[in-house]
Design a protein around this motif. Sequence first.
Motif, PDB file in Angstrom:
ATOM      1  N   GLN A 221      11.627   0.801   1.584  1.00 30.11           N
ATOM      2  CA  GLN A 221      10.649   1.432   2.460  1.00 30.11           C
ATOM      3  C   GLN A 221      10.050   0.326   3.336  1.00 30.11           C
ATOM      4  N   VAL A 222       9.156   0.702   4.231  1.00 25.24           N
ATOM      5  CA  VAL A 222       8.543  -0.296   5.099  1.00 25.24           C
ATOM      6  C   VAL A 222       7.071   0.018   5.279  1.00 25.24           C
ATOM      7  N   PHE A 223       6.255  -1.040   5.260  1.00 27.90           N
ATOM      8  CA  PHE A 223       4.822  -0.893   5.501  1.00 27.90           C
ATOM      9  C   PHE A 223       4.371  -1.877   6.561  1.00 27.90           C
ATOM     10  N   GLN A 224       3.561  -1.375   7.477  1.00 35.04           N
ATOM     11  CA  GLN A 224       2.819  -2.229   8.403  1.00 35.04           C
ATOM     12  C   GLN A 224       1.487  -1.575   8.673  1.00 35.04           C
ATOM     13  N   ILE A 225       0.445  -2.380   8.773  1.00 37.02           N
ATOM     14  CA  ILE A 225      -0.902  -1.866   8.985  1.00 37.02           C
ATOM     15  C   ILE A 225      -1.061  -1.443  10.442  1.00 37.02           C
ATOM     16  N   ARG A 226      -1.972  -0.523  10.687  1.00 38.28           N
ATOM     17  CA  ARG A 226      -2.266  -0.108  12.058  1.00 38.28           C
ATOM     18  C   ARG A 226      -2.942  -1.231  12.838  1.00 38.28           C
ATOM     19  N   ASN A 227      -2.892  -1.124  14.160  1.00 33.43           N
ATOM     20  CA  ASN A 227      -3.499  -2.149  15.016  1.00 33.43           C
ATOM     21  C   ASN A 227      -5.012  -2.235  14.859  1.00 33.43           C
ATOM     22  N   ASP A 228      -5.643  -1.153  14.378  1.00 30.89           N
ATOM     23  CA  ASP A 228      -7.095  -1.151  14.227  1.00 30.89           C
ATOM     24  C   ASP A 228      -7.527  -1.481  12.796  1.00 30.89           C
ATOM     25  N   SER A 229      -6.614  -2.038  12.003  1.00 27.00           N
ATOM     26  CA  SER A 229      -6.931  -2.506  10.655  1.00 27.00           C
ATOM     27  C   SER A 229      -6.386  -3.926  10.494  1.00 27.00           C
TER      28      SER A 229
ATOM     29  N   VAL B 276       6.236  -3.516  -4.595  1.00 29.55           N
ATOM     30  CA  VAL B 276       6.131  -2.131  -5.043  1.00 29.55           C
ATOM     31  C   VAL B 276       4.857  -1.513  -4.474  1.00 29.55           C
ATOM     32  N   PRO B 277       4.923  -0.299  -3.920  1.00 28.96           N
ATOM     33  CA  PRO B 277       3.713   0.333  -3.375  1.00 28.96           C
ATOM     34  C   PRO B 277       2.779   0.806  -4.486  1.00 28.96           C
ATOM     35  N   GLN B 278       1.475   0.720  -4.223  1.00 28.16           N
ATOM     36  CA  GLN B 278       0.489   1.210  -5.183  1.00 28.16           C
ATOM     37  C   GLN B 278      -0.677   1.862  -4.448  1.00 28.16           C
TER      38      GLN B 278
ATOM     39  N   HIS C  27       0.833  -1.200   0.000  1.00 31.88           N
ATOM     40  CA  HIS C  27       0.000   0.000   0.000  1.00 31.88           C
ATOM     41  C   HIS C  27       0.870   1.253   0.000  1.00 31.88           C
ATOM     42  N   ALA C  28       0.647   2.129  -0.981  1.00 29.07           N
ATOM     43  CA  ALA C  28       1.276   3.446  -0.964  1.00 29.07           C
ATOM     44  C   ALA C  28       0.427   4.389  -0.127  1.00 29.07           C
ATOM     45  N   VAL C  29       1.059   5.396   0.432  1.00 26.92           N
ATOM     46  CA  VAL C  29       0.328   6.357   1.260  1.00 26.92           C
ATOM     47  C   VAL C  29      -0.627   7.172   0.392  1.00 26.92           C
ATOM     48  N   ASN C  30      -1.857   7.343   0.875  1.00 30.81           N
ATOM     49  CA  ASN C  30      -2.896   8.118   0.202  1.00 30.81           C
ATOM     50  C   ASN C  30      -3.008   9.468   0.894  1.00 30.81           C
ATOM     51  N   PRO C  31      -2.764  10.576   0.195  1.00 31.70           N
ATOM     52  CA  PRO C  31      -2.743  11.884   0.857  1.00 31.70           C
ATOM     53  C   PRO C  31      -4.086  12.304   1.434  1.00 31.70           C
TER      54      PRO C  31
ATOM     55  N   GLU D 147       2.365   5.532  11.602  1.00 33.29           N
ATOM     56  CA  GLU D 147       3.466   6.475  11.539  1.00 33.29           C
ATOM     57  C   GLU D 147       4.770   5.761  11.170  1.00 33.29           C
ATOM     58  N   ASN D 148       5.502   6.351  10.244  1.00 28.67           N
ATOM     59  CA  ASN D 148       6.792   5.827   9.758  1.00 28.67           C
ATOM     60  C   ASN D 148       6.664   4.542   8.946  1.00 28.67           C
ATOM     61  N   HIS D 149       5.455   4.189   8.556  1.00 27.21           N
ATOM     62  CA  HIS D 149       5.229   2.965   7.783  1.00 27.21           C
ATOM     63  C   HIS D 149       4.318   3.255   6.593  1.00 27.21           C
ATOM     64  N   ALA D 150       4.552   4.354   5.901  1.00 31.84           N
ATOM     65  CA  ALA D 150       3.679   4.793   4.817  1.00 31.84           C
ATOM     66  C   ALA D 150       4.499   4.996   3.541  1.00 31.84           C
ATOM     67  N   PRO D 151       4.668   3.974   2.722  1.00 31.01           N
ATOM     68  CA  PRO D 151       5.521   4.063   1.533  1.00 31.01           C
ATOM     69  C   PRO D 151       5.013   5.075   0.502  1.00 31.01           C
ATOM     70  N   ARG D 152       5.966   5.633  -0.231  1.00 25.19           N
ATOM     71  CA  ARG D 152       5.674   6.597  -1.285  1.00 25.19           C
ATOM     72  C   ARG D 152       5.945   5.993  -2.658  1.00 25.19           C
ATOM     73  N   LEU D 153       5.357   6.625  -3.673  1.00 26.13           N
ATOM     74  CA  LEU D 153       5.605   6.211  -5.049  1.00 26.13           C
ATOM     75  C   LEU D 153       6.955   6.721  -5.519  1.00 26.13           C
ATOM     76  N   ASN D 154       7.551   5.981  -6.450  1.00 23.76           N
ATOM     77  CA  ASN D 154       8.814   6.360  -7.096  1.00 23.76           C
ATOM     78  C   ASN D 154       9.986   6.489  -6.128  1.00 23.76           C
ATOM     79  N   VAL D 155       9.944   5.762  -5.022  1.00 22.00           N
ATOM     80  CA  VAL D 155      11.054   5.780  -4.060  1.00 22.00           C
ATOM     81  C   VAL D 155      11.735   4.421  -3.991  1.00 22.00           C
ATOM     82  N   GLY D 156      10.957   3.355  -3.893  1.00 25.42           N
ATOM     83  CA  GLY D 156      11.557   2.031  -3.821  1.00 25.42           C
ATOM     84  C   GLY D 156      10.576   0.995  -3.315  1.00 25.42           C
ATOM     85  N   VAL D 157      11.003  -0.244  -3.368  1.00 24.66           N
ATOM     86  CA  VAL D 157      10.197  -1.380  -2.898  1.00 24.66           C
ATOM     87  C   VAL D 157       9.985  -1.278  -1.396  1.00 24.66           C
TER      88      VAL D 157
END
Length: 516
Positions: free
Chosen positions: A447-455, A478-480, A393-397, A405-415
């Motif tokens: 980058q790093v992604f982890q879901i929140r505890n309430d999801s 790859v984030p999308q 999951h890429a971060v949705n603005p 927090e600190n687990h929200a990947p961006r596009l065009n940065v990396g896996v």
Amino acid sequence: MWLQDNRPDTRPAGYAASDFGSQGLEEEQRSTNVDVKSYTQPFLSFITQNPTVFHAVDAIANRLQSNGFVKLSPREAWADKIKKGGKYFVERNGSSIIAFVVGSDYKPGNGAAVIATHVDALTTKVKPIPTKPTRAGYVQLGIAPYAGALNKTWWDRDLGIGGKVLVKSSKTGKIESKLVKLDWPIARIPTLAPHFGAPASDPNPNPETQMVPIIGLDNSDLDGKTTEDIPATSRLGGVGAFTSTQPERLVKAIAGELNISDYSSIINWELEVFDTQPAQLGGLDKEFIFAPRIDDKLCTYAAIEALIASTSPTTSENPHASPSPSSNTIIKLVGCFDDEEIGSLLRQGARSNFLPNTISLILAAFSPSHAAHPDLVSRTYANGFLISADVSHAVNPNYLSVYLENHAPRLNVGVAVQADPNGHTTTDSVSTAFLQRVAERCGSVLQVFQIRNDSRSGGTVGPMLSSAMGMRAIDAGVPQLSMHSIRATVGDRDPGLGVKLFKGFFDHFEEVDAEF
């Protein structure tokens, strides 16, 4: 301030604000021999031209063969076919494929560098008998959702039809598999105008009765004619033929596309209904890719291209290749599996014996007894490493508050490495450190992604494969944006960034493995 106090810091871990400047990205690109932008247009073509899982696997097979890979049959012994330094692939059901390269210095029991992806995508499938009564002059088609398809993003889309058709050859009498693609807008699921009130705003429309696509018009009932007026003997293919149970105009369209004159020779088919809008670049500077079926033909594409680049000699046509592609002691392997979106339990899924059996067959080919000894299999798994490559999951603005927090990947940065404390992914500290060392050697950013505890986190093929084989493993993809929508978004550099990291994994596996 980077962001307002009530919003999470969405920078990838290890990055500072200045690290997103163009100079940093240019330096990162120069640190490897992969031109990430050169993969953008080929990826767009791959997505657009291969709308079904069958087309995607066929395209991958053709791409592999054009780069020196040899197709193997699972019905035959491989002992006299596989050689050190050779490149091979094997298919299952036409919807899953495994490609591998045997190092020139390979010995049975050495490790395997494995990337596993899934090549299926959320779609809708034509029902076995999809003919429906004409309603109010509309010809409709019976379809069924595959996984989470037929959601609200499927309304009012231009939909085509394609897939695999089984045809009995008039020359040999054998049943052959052919691919068909009717890629113009044929079907559409119409919304109800908001003027009709509550029914139009129903958040849970009935997928059986209210999401049935229209594929044509037939107002013959105004003249008093009905389908019962058609003699059974005049139905396409004749009484008892498969085609007699299918919509007549669809049969004619498919037969015409495949140059089939005898309708009765069509024995059966597996058809998908898909979005016909091409994949394309978007954004002010064309920095986005807007496309259907990104999950997960993106990581599949990147993994296959990485294997090709890592195992092909450097030429003007293939400038991304590795200097000495076959001078290694391991197996390099990419497995692209079907049915991940529905649990991977079928014979072409990752939970089947396809990958373990393929590795056993490779080992048997190099064994004096032509049998894969359990000791060699266990050592191969223990010395190997698996990247479960599935989109993240890429971060949705517009929804920053739902990201950790600190687990929200961006596009065009990396896996993005995908972590989950409840075992939905296979990432752990060892595998993370391993891939980080690979990234450092090939100049990639993790980058790093982890879901929140309430999801709740989604699943991947990683846990089922790593638990079956005992192989060290990590989930990274790859984030999308807009996962499980009929169309999603990634960055224009993201396909190439995936190739870059995955190629680095193949190129540097042995030296990184020696550190652990």
